[in-house]
Design a protein around this motif. Structure first.
Motif, PDB file in Angstrom:
ATOM      1  N   UNK A  91      -6.882  14.599  -5.012  1.00  0.00           N
ATOM      2  CA  UNK A  91      -6.822  13.906  -3.727  1.00  0.00           C
ATOM      3  C   UNK A  91      -7.254  14.826  -2.592  1.00  0.00           C
ATOM      4  N   UNK A  92      -8.057  15.824  -2.922  1.00  0.00           N
ATOM      5  CA  UNK A  92      -8.642  16.653  -1.879  1.00  0.00           C
ATOM      6  C   UNK A  92      -7.783  17.799  -1.414  1.00  0.00           C
ATOM      7  N   UNK A 109      -3.904  12.631   2.845  1.00  0.00           N
ATOM      8  CA  UNK A 109      -4.677  12.600   1.603  1.00  0.00           C
ATOM      9  C   UNK A 109      -4.098  11.596   0.628  1.00  0.00           C
ATOM     10  N   UNK A 110      -2.780  11.578   0.532  1.00  0.00           N
ATOM     11  CA  UNK A 110      -2.091  10.641  -0.373  1.00  0.00           C
ATOM     12  C   UNK A 110      -2.341   9.198   0.044  1.00  0.00           C
ATOM     13  N   UNK A 111      -2.254   8.923   1.335  1.00  0.00           N
ATOM     14  CA  UNK A 111      -2.504   7.575   1.833  1.00  0.00           C
ATOM     15  C   UNK A 111      -3.941   7.140   1.552  1.00  0.00           C
ATOM     16  N   UNK A 112      -4.887   8.023   1.834  1.00  0.00           N
ATOM     17  CA  UNK A 112      -6.304   7.673   1.713  1.00  0.00           C
ATOM     18  C   UNK A 112      -6.769   7.546   0.271  1.00  0.00           C
ATOM     19  N   UNK A 113      -6.222   8.384  -0.608  1.00  0.00           N
ATOM     20  CA  UNK A 113      -6.762   8.469  -1.969  1.00  0.00           C
ATOM     21  C   UNK A 113      -5.873   7.888  -3.060  1.00  0.00           C
ATOM     22  N   UNK A 149      -4.264  -4.567   1.836  1.00  0.00           N
ATOM     23  CA  UNK A 149      -4.666  -4.038   3.139  1.00  0.00           C
ATOM     24  C   UNK A 149      -3.524  -4.074   4.151  1.00  0.00           C
ATOM     25  N   UNK A 150      -2.741  -5.182   4.162  1.00  0.00           N
ATOM     26  CA  UNK A 150      -1.657  -5.266   5.139  1.00  0.00           C
ATOM     27  C   UNK A 150      -0.554  -4.258   4.845  1.00  0.00           C
ATOM     28  N   UNK A 151      -0.307  -3.983   3.568  1.00  0.00           N
ATOM     29  CA  UNK A 151       0.688  -2.965   3.204  1.00  0.00           C
ATOM     30  C   UNK A 151       0.198  -1.582   3.614  1.00  0.00           C
ATOM     31  N   UNK A 152      -1.107  -1.345   3.456  1.00  0.00           N
ATOM     32  CA  UNK A 152      -1.694  -0.073   3.859  1.00  0.00           C
ATOM     33  C   UNK A 152      -1.525   0.134   5.355  1.00  0.00           C
ATOM     34  N   UNK A 193       0.880  -1.024   7.208  1.00  0.00           N
ATOM     35  CA  UNK A 193       2.288  -0.710   7.456  1.00  0.00           C
ATOM     36  C   UNK A 193       2.570   0.754   7.118  1.00  0.00           C
ATOM     37  N   UNK A 194       2.087   1.213   5.970  1.00  0.00           N
ATOM     38  CA  UNK A 194       2.267   2.604   5.568  1.00  0.00           C
ATOM     39  C   UNK A 194       1.713   3.548   6.637  1.00  0.00           C
ATOM     40  N   UNK A 195       0.487   3.248   7.074  1.00  0.00           N
ATOM     41  CA  UNK A 195      -0.182   4.113   8.050  1.00  0.00           C
ATOM     42  C   UNK A 195       0.547   4.106   9.385  1.00  0.00           C
ATOM     43  N   UNK A 196       0.972   2.937   9.830  1.00  0.00           N
ATOM     44  CA  UNK A 196       1.684   2.821  11.104  1.00  0.00           C
ATOM     45  C   UNK A 196       2.985   3.620  11.078  1.00  0.00           C
ATOM     46  N   UNK A 197       3.778   3.448  10.024  1.00  0.00           N
ATOM     47  CA  UNK A 197       5.062   4.145   9.940  1.00  0.00           C
ATOM     48  C   UNK A 197       4.880   5.649   9.806  1.00  0.00           C
TER      49      UNK A 197
END
Length: 232
Positions: A57-58, A72-76, A84-87, A89-93
């Motif tokens: 994961x880089x 890296x974990x979020x992106x890969x 997409x909507x769960x992603x 939420x993850x990114x926002x939090x």
């Protein structure tokens, strides 16, 4: 790093390292060539080995920051396994609660005590139990990955932390008023009706209803076009 070897092939150099075993039990070897010098091949091999070791994961360093690891974990990883909507939420939090608090720390500095204090801070700040639980879930899953396959830490400190039982569950859910909804409200409450101005003030300032009802004329500066919640 003894796991990475180099060798000369014609006028260029290659790096080589073992990356586990194939399904038939034979060694899986990673090799890449075309480097002008032995050092260039070795350095590239070290980076590639670390990336493979940490789950591809880089990540190329043991002392990675929480922010870099989590991003890296979020992106890969996360992006490939959730909708997409769960992603979102993850990114926002992560951006709102995790990066500002732990972004500059290394993964190794996240201890059970640090995470436990964080849970208490979120509770004191008045966040709902659902929000605290979601944030806890994100950090827990991310640190599970940091244990394996990334092998950055030996155990997950989030395993020992629970969401506070006293976290509130009945916080009123807020809804964002869209421009379309605002137009509907204004059609129902046109200019000249009692609610026309209050609706516009609430929409454009984000005031609470109690703050709006407490406004007086001396709280409004017509020249500067400013509304102050504290009267002059």
């Amino acid at each position: 790093m003894s796991q990475v070897r180099t060798r000369k092939r014609g006028k260029t150099f290659s790096y080589i390292f073992e990356a586990g075993k194939k399904a038939d039990g034979k060694r899986k070897v990673v090799e890449k060539g075309g480097f002008a010098t032995k050092k260039a091949a070795y350095d590239a091999g070290v980076a590639a080995y670390n990336d493979w070791k940490h789950g591809n994961i880089g990540i190329t360093s043991e002392n990675i920051s929480v922010k870099d690891f989590l991003q890296n974990w979020l992106d890969n990883v996360v992006a490939l396994n959730v909708k997409a909507n769960s992603m979102q939420v993850y990114t926002f939090l992560a951006n709102k609660h995790i990066f500002p608090k732990f972004g500059s720390l290394t993964i190794q500095e996240l201890t059970p005590a640090v995470l436990d204090n964080w849970m208490r801070e979120l509770l004191k700040a008045g966040y709902a139990k659902s929000t605290i639980s979601h944030v806890h879930t994100i950090i827990h899953h991310a640190l599970d990955y940091a244990v394996y396959p990334a092998e950055l830490i030996s155990s997950n400190p989030a395993n020992y932390i629970k969401v506070p039982k006293k976290a509130p569950t009945n916080i009123v859910k807020r809804h964002i008023i869209t421009p379309e909804k605002l137009n509907e409200l204004l059609e129902e409450n046109p200019f000249g009706t009692p609610y026309y101005i209050p609706i516009l003030i609430l929409y454009h300032t984000g005031m609470r209803i109690g703050e709006l009802l407490g406004l007086t004329w001396n709280a409004i500066d017509f020249d500067e076009k400013i509304i102050s919640l504290t009267s002059k």
